[in-house]
Motif scaffolding. Structure first.
Motif, mmCIF file in Angstrom:
data_model
loop_
_atom_site.group_PDB
_atom_site.id
_atom_site.type_symbol
_atom_site.label_atom_id
_atom_site.label_comp_id
_atom_site.label_asym_id
_atom_site.label_seq_id
_atom_site.Cartn_x
_atom_site.Cartn_y
_atom_site.Cartn_z
ATOM 1 N N CYS A 30 27.619 82.702 -6.137
ATOM 2 C CA CYS A 30 28.135 82.908 -7.484
ATOM 3 C C CYS A 30 29.062 84.127 -7.465
ATOM 4 O O CYS A 30 28.793 85.121 -6.756
ATOM 5 C CB CYS A 30 26.981 83.121 -8.451
ATOM 6 S SG CYS A 30 27.494 83.285 -10.170
ATOM 7 N N HIS A 31 30.102 84.040 -8.252
ATOM 8 C CA HIS A 31 31.138 85.077 -8.268
ATOM 9 C C HIS A 31 31.548 85.315 -9.709
ATOM 10 O O HIS A 31 31.620 84.370 -10.502
ATOM 11 C CB HIS A 31 32.325 84.569 -7.438
ATOM 12 C CG HIS A 31 33.587 85.355 -7.581
ATOM 13 N ND1 HIS A 31 34.513 85.129 -8.572
ATOM 14 C CD2 HIS A 31 34.088 86.372 -6.823
ATOM 15 C CE1 HIS A 31 35.531 85.953 -8.416
ATOM 16 N NE2 HIS A 31 35.303 86.709 -7.373
ATOM 17 N N GLY A 32 31.783 86.570 -10.059
ATOM 18 C CA GLY A 32 32.211 86.848 -11.420
ATOM 19 C C GLY A 32 33.156 88.035 -11.494
ATOM 20 O O GLY A 32 33.104 88.946 -10.666
ATOM 21 N N VAL A 33 34.023 87.978 -12.484
ATOM 22 C CA VAL A 33 34.946 89.075 -12.772
ATOM 23 C C VAL A 33 34.610 89.579 -14.169
ATOM 24 O O VAL A 33 34.687 88.812 -15.137
ATOM 25 C CB VAL A 33 36.410 88.612 -12.706
ATOM 26 C CG1 VAL A 33 37.345 89.782 -12.987
ATOM 27 C CG2 VAL A 33 36.718 87.980 -11.358
ATOM 28 N N PHE A 34 34.242 90.833 -14.254
ATOM 29 C CA PHE A 34 33.739 91.411 -15.490
ATOM 30 C C PHE A 34 34.559 92.636 -15.880
ATOM 31 O O PHE A 34 35.048 93.367 -15.015
ATOM 32 C CB PHE A 34 32.278 91.833 -15.319
ATOM 33 C CG PHE A 34 31.368 90.700 -14.941
ATOM 34 C CD1 PHE A 34 31.225 90.324 -13.607
ATOM 35 C CD2 PHE A 34 30.664 90.006 -15.909
ATOM 36 C CE1 PHE A 34 30.404 89.266 -13.247
ATOM 37 C CE2 PHE A 34 29.833 88.944 -15.554
ATOM 38 C CZ PHE A 34 29.704 88.585 -14.224
ATOM 39 N N SER A 35 34.685 92.840 -17.179
ATOM 40 C CA SER A 35 35.328 94.049 -17.693
ATOM 41 C C SER A 35 34.289 94.912 -18.377
ATOM 42 O O SER A 35 33.441 94.416 -19.123
ATOM 43 C CB SER A 35 36.415 93.688 -18.693
ATOM 44 O OG SER A 35 37.492 93.025 -18.070
ATOM 45 N N ASP A 36 34.381 96.218 -18.109
ATOM 46 C CA ASP A 36 33.459 97.134 -18.786
ATOM 47 C C ASP A 36 34.064 97.564 -20.119
ATOM 48 O O ASP A 36 35.143 97.110 -20.514
ATOM 49 C CB ASP A 36 33.112 98.312 -17.884
ATOM 50 C CG ASP A 36 34.320 99.182 -17.526
ATOM 51 O OD1 ASP A 36 34.226 99.939 -16.550
ATOM 52 O OD2 ASP A 36 35.359 99.106 -18.226
ATOM 53 N N TRP A 37 33.384 98.472 -20.808
ATOM 54 C CA TRP A 37 33.813 98.881 -22.137
ATOM 55 C C TRP A 37 35.131 99.628 -22.112
ATOM 56 O O TRP A 37 35.804 99.747 -23.139
ATOM 57 C CB TRP A 37 32.708 99.717 -22.778
ATOM 58 C CG TRP A 37 31.464 98.920 -22.991
ATOM 59 C CD1 TRP A 37 30.438 98.752 -22.119
ATOM 60 C CD2 TRP A 37 31.148 98.116 -24.129
ATOM 61 N NE1 TRP A 37 29.483 97.908 -22.639
ATOM 62 C CE2 TRP A 37 29.891 97.514 -23.872
ATOM 63 C CE3 TRP A 37 31.783 97.866 -25.351
ATOM 64 C CZ2 TRP A 37 29.265 96.671 -24.782
ATOM 65 C CZ3 TRP A 37 31.161 97.036 -26.255
ATOM 66 C CH2 TRP A 37 29.907 96.431 -25.968
ATOM 67 N N GLY A 38 35.498 100.136 -20.939
ATOM 68 C CA GLY A 38 36.770 100.832 -20.813
ATOM 69 C C GLY A 38 37.904 99.930 -20.357
ATOM 70 O O GLY A 38 39.024 100.395 -20.136
ATOM 71 N N GLY A 39 37.577 98.637 -20.196
ATOM 72 C CA GLY A 39 38.611 97.687 -19.795
ATOM 73 C C GLY A 39 38.799 97.554 -18.295
ATOM 74 O O GLY A 39 39.691 96.829 -17.841
ATOM 75 N N ARG A 40 37.975 98.245 -17.529
ATOM 76 C CA ARG A 40 38.125 98.173 -16.080
ATOM 77 C C ARG A 40 37.450 96.899 -15.548
ATOM 78 O O ARG A 40 36.318 96.586 -15.908
ATOM 79 C CB ARG A 40 37.481 99.386 -15.425
ATOM 80 C CG ARG A 40 37.587 99.422 -13.912
ATOM 81 C CD ARG A 40 37.034 100.713 -13.360
ATOM 82 N NE ARG A 40 35.642 100.903 -13.750
ATOM 83 C CZ ARG A 40 34.970 102.031 -13.553
ATOM 84 N NH1 ARG A 40 35.584 103.065 -12.995
ATOM 85 N NH2 ARG A 40 33.715 102.125 -13.924
ATOM 86 N N ARG A 41 38.175 96.186 -14.692
ATOM 87 C CA ARG A 41 37.661 94.930 -14.124
ATOM 88 C C ARG A 41 36.989 95.171 -12.791
ATOM 89 O O ARG A 41 37.479 95.946 -11.966
ATOM 90 C CB ARG A 41 38.800 93.925 -13.944
ATOM 91 C CG ARG A 41 39.346 93.370 -15.226
ATOM 92 C CD ARG A 41 40.210 92.152 -14.970
ATOM 93 N NE ARG A 41 40.654 91.539 -16.214
ATOM 94 C CZ ARG A 41 41.153 90.328 -16.299
ATOM 95 N NH1 ARG A 41 41.296 89.592 -15.208
ATOM 96 N NH2 ARG A 41 41.536 89.833 -17.460
ATOM 97 N N SER A 42 35.891 94.477 -12.583
ATOM 98 C CA SER A 42 35.184 94.555 -11.301
ATOM 99 C C SER A 42 34.714 93.161 -10.908
ATOM 100 O O SER A 42 34.471 92.309 -11.768
ATOM 101 C CB SER A 42 33.975 95.492 -11.405
ATOM 102 O OG SER A 42 34.363 96.807 -11.726
ATOM 103 N N VAL A 43 34.583 92.960 -9.611
ATOM 104 C CA VAL A 43 34.156 91.678 -9.062
ATOM 105 C C VAL A 43 32.749 91.832 -8.494
ATOM 106 O O VAL A 43 32.449 92.817 -7.812
ATOM 107 C CB VAL A 43 35.112 91.218 -7.953
ATOM 108 C CG1 VAL A 43 34.591 89.940 -7.298
ATOM 109 C CG2 VAL A 43 36.507 90.994 -8.522
ATOM 110 N N TYR A 44 31.914 90.858 -8.780
ATOM 111 C CA TYR A 44 30.555 90.869 -8.280
ATOM 112 C C TYR A 44 30.224 89.530 -7.633
ATOM 113 O O TYR A 44 30.791 88.489 -7.996
ATOM 114 C CB TYR A 44 29.555 91.157 -9.408
ATOM 115 C CG TYR A 44 29.658 92.545 -9.947
ATOM 116 C CD1 TYR A 44 30.526 92.845 -10.998
ATOM 117 C CD2 TYR A 44 28.901 93.588 -9.403
ATOM 118 C CE1 TYR A 44 30.635 94.129 -11.488
ATOM 119 C CE2 TYR A 44 28.998 94.876 -9.902
ATOM 120 C CZ TYR A 44 29.873 95.138 -10.935
ATOM 121 O OH TYR A 44 29.970 96.426 -11.428
#
Length: 121
Positions: A96-110
């Motif tokens: 499983c793979h996901g691209v998420f944005s935090d509250w500051g708008g920064r994107r990270s991949v998990y």
């Protein structure tokens, strides 16, 4: 941090079906996309299917017409990969793979830990 928990892998005969599930949890604001990759022994990891924030989906050619990616109607943190008409060449570890944005708008991949799918008679 974001955690991706996969389930649903296993052994199935050719022509059979399996459904994989992936649930995201942790600290994020937006799910930009979630999907599935797979890696067979001796091969590179490849994209299988992805569903974007707006609901659009994409699949690699080898699984079109057989695999369907979807999101849970009640929980948009859960995605499924319905795999039908499975073939031996679908045997791989599915991640499983996901691209998420935090509250500051920064994107990270998990990535999830992976679940084994084996198609064999």
């Amino acid at each position: 941090q974001v955690q991706l928990l996969e389930s649903g892998g296993g052994l199935v005969q050719p022509g059979g079906s399996l459904r994989l599930s992936c649930e995201a949890s942790g600290d994020f604001f937006i799910i930009n996309a979630m999907g599935w990759y797979r890696q067979a022994p001796g091969k590179q990891r490849e994209l299988v299917a992805v569903i974007n924030r707006g609901g659009s989906t994409n699949q690699t050619d080898s699984v079109k017409g057989r695999f369907t990616i979807s999101r849970d109607d009640a929980k948009d943190t859960v995605v499924y990969l319905q795999m039908n008409t499975l073939k031996p060449e679908d045997t791989a570890v599915y991640y499983c793979h996901g691209v998420f944005s935090d509250w500051g708008g920064r994107r990270s991949v998990y990535w999830g830990q992976g679940t084994q799918v084996t198609v064999s008679s």
